[in-house]
Design an enzyme around this catalytic site. Structure first.
Site, PDB file in Angstrom:
ATOM      1  N   ASN A 113       0.898  -1.141  -0.210  1.00  0.00           N
ATOM      2  CA  ASN A 113      -0.046  -0.285   0.026  1.00  0.00           C
ATOM      3  C   ASN A 113       1.009   1.169   0.071  1.00  0.00           C
ATOM      4  O   ASN A 113       0.742   2.267   0.764  1.00  0.00           O
ATOM      5  CB  ASN A 113      -0.885   0.002   1.208  1.00  0.00           C
ATOM      6  CG  ASN A 113      -0.326  -0.040   2.714  1.00  0.00           C
ATOM      7  OD1 ASN A 113       0.873  -0.227   2.609  1.00  0.00           O
ATOM      8  ND2 ASN A 113      -1.268   0.106   3.384  1.00  0.00           N
ATOM      9  N   TYR A 156      -5.652   8.806   4.193  1.00  0.00           N
ATOM     10  CA  TYR A 156      -6.197   7.717   5.391  1.00  0.00           C
ATOM     11  C   TYR A 156      -7.641   7.490   5.416  1.00  0.00           C
ATOM     12  O   TYR A 156      -8.311   8.021   4.707  1.00  0.00           O
ATOM     13  CB  TYR A 156      -5.413   8.117   6.659  1.00  0.00           C
ATOM     14  CG  TYR A 156      -3.960   8.425   6.762  1.00  0.00           C
ATOM     15  CD1 TYR A 156      -3.262   7.118   6.812  1.00  0.00           C
ATOM     16  CD2 TYR A 156      -3.212   9.444   6.795  1.00  0.00           C
ATOM     17  CE1 TYR A 156      -1.690   6.901   7.178  1.00  0.00           C
ATOM     18  CE2 TYR A 156      -1.688   9.491   6.813  1.00  0.00           C
ATOM     19  CZ  TYR A 156      -0.968   8.096   6.980  1.00  0.00           C
ATOM     20  OH  TYR A 156       0.143   8.166   7.172  1.00  0.00           O
ATOM     21  N   ASP A 181     -10.824   1.413   6.216  1.00  0.00           N
ATOM     22  CA  ASP A 181      -9.442   0.631   6.345  1.00  0.00           C
ATOM     23  C   ASP A 181     -10.009  -0.811   6.130  1.00  0.00           C
ATOM     24  O   ASP A 181      -9.146  -1.667   5.436  1.00  0.00           O
ATOM     25  CB  ASP A 181      -8.587   0.985   7.351  1.00  0.00           C
ATOM     26  CG  ASP A 181      -7.717   2.095   7.157  1.00  0.00           C
ATOM     27  OD1 ASP A 181      -6.925   2.265   5.910  1.00  0.00           O
ATOM     28  OD2 ASP A 181      -7.562   2.977   8.200  1.00  0.00           O
TER      29      ASP A 181
END
Length: 402
Positions: A113, A156, A181
């Site tokens: 990532n 994020y 996430d």
């Protein structure tokens, strides 16, 4: 067989699983990527976590225990760090990049990532690694996907929640969990599983691009579709899937389908509260047409008893319901214990770590080894790769390996 015996000797006492024999290179950090590879590891895959010696996974330093954080074993890292071995390797060094290529030769999957283009800039992009191993499945997890006007932007979870409209959809308040996430980690693991099946047919690997933004939109599919529909309709909050104050605790009601409204009316009648409006709900139009007066009556009825009593009554009427719990209450639910969802860390009895949210043949994935310290298995992994002890010592001295 050598690697299998080595794993067993290092505490991996049960390496069998649905993904037994699958080798994964884990170049991920924080939450989404490590969660994806953790799921693979729980199912038996051999996972090697590769971190920069001077800039390791920042999640290692986060969690409620400062002592664990200082050791690089913060709980934010540990909850998706088990069943992995760790190699601390500087990919910016030519020797480090060369070692990753050697590892990729015999790997089935690589998950990363990094920001779009970062690995390619190091000469370790998909084109390079697939040339080394045409069977390699290379999964890239990014904030926005690797194409489009925001493809190179970092992100994020909280930023994606803002971008996707999630925060606005939740009344302007960011949910206090990193659900984008974790949903992204699941999406990536699902894509990897699909690619493994495809590779069995074709003999070739593939490149997977997972977008956190698209995952967030996927989790709001009905709302996102409605937001694009030409006819704008303002729906009131549905009475049957709302929360209600009681004499003790707050109740969440799950009467979603029109038939469930009629069951609710029957229950209220049995308790001496006549609610004909609920009994006359036969389609979605009736659900949306319920008046504020009816909703006020429901609030008054639910305020006559405590939440636990209402849960018992509602479940007895075949209606989903639950008292709104704190997270501290939820983690101790007997249901989770019965499913063996949380498993004790093999090295620290204070720590409970999550397993898989599904069972195969009646069992979930097993936690076989504790989350590793930074570089805990570096020497072992390099030895298995055929690197001589003298060369390994030189790599340590140069800071390429830690």
């Amino acid at each position: 067989m050598y690697i299998r015996h080595t794993l067993i000797s290092q505490g991996f006492t049960d390496v069998m699983g649905a993904l037994d024999g699958i080798k994964v290179l884990d170049l991920t950090h924080v939450l989404a990527g490590p969660f994806c590879t953790y799921q693979l590891g729980l199912l038996g895959a051999e996972v090697i976590k590769i971190e920069d010696p001077s800039n390791p996974d920042c999640a290692r330093g986060r969690g409620p225990d400062d002592a664990l954080n200082a050791k690089g074993l913060g709980l934010n890292y540990q909850v998706q760090g088990g069943n992995k071995r760790c190699l601390a390797l500087n990919l910016r060094a030519p020797e480090g990049a060369g070692l990753l290529k050697r590892l990729a030769q015999n790997a089935d999957i690589l998950v990363e990532n990094y920001t779009t283009g970062a690995l390619a800039a190091l000469g370790l992009g998909y084109d390079t690694l697939s040339a080394v191993n045409p069977k390699l499945i290379h999964c890239s997890i990014t904030g926005y996907g690797e194409s489009g006007p925001q493809g190179e932007h970092g992100a994020y979870d909280n930023v994606i929640q803002a971008t996707s409209g999630t925060i606005a959809q939740c009344g302007g308040v960011k949910p206090g969990v990193s659900f984008v996430d974790y949903a992204t980690g699941y999406a990536a693991a699902f894509a990897v599983a699909a690619a493994l099946h495809q590779a069995k047919r074709t003999g070739l690997g593939t490149h997977i691009s997972v977008s956190m933004l698209e995952v967030a939109m996927q989790m709001m599919a009905p709302e996102a579709a409605a937001a694009q529909y030409p006819a704008e309709v303002d729906r009131e909050k549905e009475a049957g899937i709302s929360s209600y104050e009681t004499t003790e605790g707050r109740l969440m009601l799950g009467a979603f389908h029109p038939a469930q409204y009629r069951k609710l009316a029957t229950l209220f009648d049995e308790l001496g509260h006549s609610m004909p409006a609920l009994g006359n709900v036969h389609d979605w139009g009736d659900v949306w047409a319920l008046t504020e007066e009816t909703k006020a009556q429901m609030r008054a009825i639910f305020a006559t008893s405590d939440a636990d009593t209402w849960v018992e009554r509602l479940r007895g009427a075949d209606l989903p319901a639950e008292r709104i719990r704190t997270l501290s209450e939820a983690v101790t639910l007997p249901q989770l214990a019965a499913r063996d969802y949380y498993q004790q860390s093999p090295t620290d009895a204070r720590i409970s770590l999550p397993g898989t949210a599904f069972h195969l043949n009646g069992e979930g994935g097993r936690l076989r080894s504790a989350p590793p310290a930074l570089g805990q298995h570096s020497r072992d992994i390099l030895s298995e790769l055929g690197v001589e002890d003298r060369q390994i010592d030189e790599l340590y001295q140069a800071g390429t390996v830690a």
